[in-house]
Design a protein around this motif. Structure first.
Motif, PDB file in Angstrom:
ATOM      1  N   LEU A  24       0.827  -1.207   0.000  1.00 25.27           N
ATOM      2  CA  LEU A  24       0.000   0.000   0.000  1.00 25.27           C
ATOM      3  C   LEU A  24       0.862   1.257   0.000  1.00 25.27           C
ATOM      4  N   GLY A  25       2.001   1.201   0.675  1.00 22.15           N
ATOM      5  CA  GLY A  25       2.923   2.340   0.643  1.00 22.15           C
ATOM      6  C   GLY A  25       3.439   2.587  -0.762  1.00 22.15           C
ATOM      7  N   LYS A  26       3.776   1.505  -1.452  1.00 20.51           N
ATOM      8  CA  LYS A  26       4.268   1.633  -2.831  1.00 20.51           C
ATOM      9  C   LYS A  26       3.166   2.152  -3.755  1.00 20.51           C
ATOM     10  N   LEU A  27       1.955   1.650  -3.581  1.00 13.20           N
ATOM     11  CA  LEU A  27       0.824   2.126  -4.380  1.00 13.20           C
ATOM     12  C   LEU A  27       0.568   3.612  -4.119  1.00 13.20           C
ATOM     13  N   LYS A  28       0.652   4.002  -2.871  1.00  7.55           N
ATOM     14  CA  LYS A  28       0.445   5.410  -2.522  1.00  7.55           C
ATOM     15  C   LYS A  28       1.500   6.298  -3.192  1.00  7.55           C
ATOM     16  N   ARG A  29       2.754   5.845  -3.179  1.00  5.56           N
ATOM     17  CA  ARG A  29       3.817   6.609  -3.847  1.00  5.56           C
ATOM     18  C   ARG A  29       3.568   6.711  -5.345  1.00  5.56           C
ATOM     19  N   ARG A  30       3.170   5.605  -5.960  1.00  3.22           N
ATOM     20  CA  ARG A  30       2.898   5.624  -7.406  1.00  3.22           C
ATOM     21  C   ARG A  30       1.748   6.570  -7.731  1.00  3.22           C
ATOM     22  N   LEU A  31       0.706   6.552  -6.913  1.00  3.72           N
ATOM     23  CA  LEU A  31      -0.419   7.465  -7.135  1.00  3.72           C
ATOM     24  C   LEU A  31       0.012   8.916  -6.942  1.00  3.72           C
ATOM     25  N   ARG A  32       0.848   9.164  -5.946  1.00  2.00           N
ATOM     26  CA  ARG A  32       1.350  10.516  -5.699  1.00  2.00           C
ATOM     27  C   ARG A  32       2.145  11.018  -6.898  1.00  2.00           C
ATOM     28  N   GLU A  33       2.934  10.130  -7.502  1.00  2.00           N
ATOM     29  CA  GLU A  33       3.711  10.506  -8.689  1.00  2.00           C
ATOM     30  C   GLU A  33       2.795  10.938  -9.830  1.00  2.00           C
ATOM     31  N   GLN A  34       1.657  10.301  -9.952  1.00  2.04           N
ATOM     32  CA  GLN A  34       0.726  10.612 -11.036  1.00  2.04           C
ATOM     33  C   GLN A  34       0.044  11.964 -10.835  1.00  2.04           C
ATOM     34  N   ALA A  35      -0.058  12.414  -9.586  1.00  5.05           N
ATOM     35  CA  ALA A  35      -0.764  13.663  -9.287  1.00  5.05           C
ATOM     36  C   ALA A  35       0.114  14.883  -9.440  1.00  5.05           C
ATOM     37  N   HIS A  36       1.412  14.691  -9.629  1.00  5.35           N
ATOM     38  CA  HIS A  36       2.342  15.810  -9.783  1.00  5.35           C
ATOM     39  C   HIS A  36       2.229  16.783  -8.606  1.00  5.35           C
ATOM     40  N   VAL A  37       2.359  16.237  -7.405  1.00  5.85           N
ATOM     41  CA  VAL A  37       2.279  17.036  -6.185  1.00  5.85           C
ATOM     42  C   VAL A  37       3.432  18.028  -6.108  1.00  5.85           C
ATOM     43  N   GLY A  38       4.512  17.717  -6.762  1.00  7.47           N
ATOM     44  CA  GLY A  38       5.633  18.638  -6.794  1.00  7.47           C
ATOM     45  C   GLY A  38       6.384  18.642  -5.487  1.00  7.47           C
ATOM     46  N   ASP A  39       6.712  19.844  -5.039  1.00 10.33           N
ATOM     47  CA  ASP A  39       7.556  19.996  -3.863  1.00 10.33           C
ATOM     48  C   ASP A  39       6.772  20.161  -2.565  1.00 10.33           C
ATOM     49  N   LEU A  40       5.482  19.883  -2.561  1.00  6.86           N
ATOM     50  CA  LEU A  40       4.707  20.031  -1.334  1.00  6.86           C
ATOM     51  C   LEU A  40       5.090  18.959  -0.327  1.00  6.86           C
ATOM     52  N   THR A  41       5.204  19.376   0.918  1.00  3.55           N
ATOM     53  CA  THR A  41       5.504  18.433   1.991  1.00  3.55           C
ATOM     54  C   THR A  41       4.221  17.716   2.413  1.00  3.55           C
ATOM     55  N   PRO A  42       4.349  16.608   3.126  1.00  7.77           N
ATOM     56  CA  PRO A  42       3.140  15.937   3.629  1.00  7.77           C
ATOM     57  C   PRO A  42       2.278  16.864   4.498  1.00  7.77           C
ATOM     58  N   SER A  43       2.902  17.734   5.293  1.00  5.94           N
ATOM     59  CA  SER A  43       2.133  18.669   6.127  1.00  5.94           C
ATOM     60  C   SER A  43       1.340  19.647   5.267  1.00  5.94           C
ATOM     61  N   GLN A  44       1.953  20.128   4.202  1.00  4.70           N
ATOM     62  CA  GLN A  44       1.261  21.063   3.313  1.00  4.70           C
ATOM     63  C   GLN A  44       0.085  20.380   2.614  1.00  4.70           C
ATOM     64  N   VAL A  45       0.312  19.167   2.138  1.00  8.90           N
ATOM     65  CA  VAL A  45      -0.764  18.420   1.493  1.00  8.90           C
ATOM     66  C   VAL A  45      -1.883  18.155   2.491  1.00  8.90           C
TER      67      VAL A  45
END
Length: 150
Positions: A24-45
């Motif tokens: 699930l951690g790997k899936l979450k990372r892959r999904l995050r890559e698709q969203a182009h979150v950029g340089d936002l930190t987890p706190s900002q998100v």
């Protein structure tokens, strides 16, 4: 003499939990890559998602909701404001306070990110899993839902 089967079940559940967390951690990372979150930190998100879910809020209420100290949330908000993702306006109930909310461009960015993640996952499921495997995955999703139900 049920000790051995119980121990086997406990070990199996532990290995399954470890594998599931890693997957699930790997899936979450892959999904995050698709969203182009950029340089936002987890706190900002997290703050952006909180504002999206709960609506406008003061910095102090955001800090409480996020389990942060008010002085810790201030730099997070400053970055989000400077990026044009959050804007502040006087609180109609208490003009001394500022209500923070998502900008229209942030809402659009969030929506586009979700659409990109959905599109990637849909295409990946179709490309890598047969219809029968998709049916099995649907059954597994139902089991996963049971894990998180209250």
């Amino acid at each position: 003499m049920d000790v051995a089967p119980d121990n086997h079940q406990a070990m199996r559940a532990s290995v399954l939990a470890q594998d599931l967390r890693a997957l699930l951690g790997k899936l979450k990372r892959r999904l995050r890559e698709q969203a182009h979150v950029g340089d936002l930190t987890p706190s900002q998100v997290s703050v952006l998602l909180r504002l999206e879910k709960d609506g406008p809020a003061t910095a102090s209420s955001l800090a409480r909701a996020e389990g942060m100290r008010p002085q810790s949330v201030a730099p997070v908000i400053a970055v989000l404001e400077s990026a044009g993702l959050v804007s502040g306006a006087p609180d109609p109930a208490d003009g001394r306070q500022t209500l923070l909310s998502l900008t229209d461009s942030c809402r659009q960015w969030v929506q586009e990110g979700r659409a990109a993640r959905q599109d990637w996952l849909t295409r990946t499921l179709q490309a890598r899993l047969s219809p029968e495997e998709q049916d099995r995955l649907a059954e597994a999703v139902e089991l996963l839902k049971r894990l998180v139900e209250d």
